[in-house]
Design a protein around this motif. Structure first.
Motif: not given
Length: 399
Positions: A345-350, A323-329, A296-297
């Motif tokens: 779970v890692a946003p990296y940026s934003g 791999w979650i970089q945004g919102w997830a359930t 997930g981007g």
């Protein structure tokens, strides 16, 4: 010749009508026949009852043209197994419209490629497209990119895949009638490239799976219904694409199964779900890292309920299978037997993601069950889960 056997590509004036009949065009370093109308109205091509063979790039190239390709023998064309641009019996692109009928395509690296926005008018009928599979299955029989041809009464055999839909799924796809797609590595349809809004569907009754990378486009939403089994595989020489379903920025994945009919993401070698898709009986068994995973981007949304994700986590490198970089359930689901972390779970940026994992089982993964980094405490909720059996790291790692 040094380049093409016959090349027609006018840069000005009236586009010509080209007729090639009863010819043999062979052993060219590029293409046997290349007809393109890039710079003005389309050319018209009639290629009939000819032999096109032993050309290094394509047997036939059609670009922005109207083409009837009828009753030809097209064989032993193409060179590099791992370059998708290099090695097709017939390669059509631009605003081309094709009628490909009654041809025999034999021992080409790949068979037929259609990359034509006007493809709703394409007719691909009564062709035999084959390759000797001794030493293993490779190549693609028919690849359709962002077009909707009618595939009728064709036989495709000896390839890794009979059909690949490269871009436009599930909106722009072929129609199927009377085809024989048996005796390939996988007698199924591969989905790769951009994916648009809609529901994952096994068109024509053929199981569809993720081939290399399928990416839901930014702002688009893909729905996967209860009971759907989506397997994944990479072409052996494309190590950088390990079989992944990816969400671009702002894209959405909605997959809700039931207890009796979960949505399953797994390896092509996993016979427990969806049967023996790779046609080898019990000769191969699934393993951790057979495919990459669900990615997930930034600012994407993943909503999973009664979902199984297994045997992912690797291409050339190691990845979480989810791999979650945004919102997830994630609820009522199982993440198991993956090569990397079960969930990352890692946003990296934003914006830091908001993630909920509830009432799920995360087990027997090679690294951590869940790995969380750079997420505020209020942004991650983990309740009612069973997390166990991870080989080398932690059940839940918060870095």
């Amino acid at each position: 010749s040094a380049y093409d056997g016959i090349r027609v590509e006018p840069y000005s004036g009236t586009a010509p009508d080209v007729v090639i009949e009863g010819c043999t065009l062979q052993a060219n370093s590029w293409t046997g026949v290349s007809v393109s109308g890039w710079n003005q109205e389309p050319n018209s091509l009639l290629l009939q009852s000819s032999v096109i063979r032993n050309n290094d790039l394509y047997g036939i190239h059609v670009g922005s043209s109207l083409a009837d390709i009828l009753d030809n023998t097209i064989e032993h064309n193409g060179g590099d197994e791992c370059d998708p641009w290099y090695g097709w019996g017939i390669y059509a692109d631009g605003d081309s419209t094709l009628r490909v009928v009654g041809n025999t395509l034999t021992e080409n690296v790949n068979g037929l490629h259609l990359d034509a926005p006007l493809g709703a008018m394409d007719v691909i009928s009564g062709n035999v497209i084959s390759r000797n599979s001794v030493g293993g299955y490779e190549g693609i029989g028919i690849e359709v990119a962002d077009s909707t041809p009618a595939l009728t009464d064709n036989t495709v055999s000896g390839y890794l895949l009979p059909v690949v839909v490269n871009g436009g799924y599930p909106v722009r796809v072929p129609s199927y009638a009377g085809n024989d797609f048996e005796d390939n590595g996988y007698d199924t349809v591969g989905v790769t490239g951009n994916v648009e809004s809609g529901t994952w569907t096994d068109f024509g009754g053929y199981n569809h799976f993720v081939f290399n990378t399928a990416e839901v486009k930014a702002g688009h939403a893909l729905t996967i219904s209860a009971g759907e089994v989506i397997k994944s595989v990479q072409r052996s020489c494309y190590w950088e694409d390990g079989g992944e379903l990816r969400l671009d920025t702002g894209a959405t994945l909605f997959a809700h199964g039931t207890e009796a009919n979960p949505v399953v993401f797994t390896s092509m070698r996993d016979d427990e779900y969806g049967g023996d898709t790779n046609n080898d009986g019990s000769a191969s068994l699934p393993d951790r890292g057979d495919w990459k995973g669900l990615i997930g981007g930034q600012a994407s949304t993943i909503d999973l309920d009664h979902v199984v994700v297994r045997y992912g986590g690797r291409d050339y490198y190691t990845y979480p299978s989810l791999w979650i970089q945004g919102w997830a359930t994630l609820r009522n689901s199982t993440i198991e037997s993956n090569y990397g972390d079960g969930i990352g779970v890692a946003p990296y940026s934003g914006t830091a993601p908001s993630v909920v994992v509830e009432d799920s089982t995360i087990r027997n993964n090679n690294y951590s069950g869940i790995s969380v980094s750079e997420v505020p405490g209020s942004g991650f909720t983990c309740t009612g889960n069973q997390i166990y059996g991870h080989s080398s790291q932690y059940g839940l790692y918060n870095g």
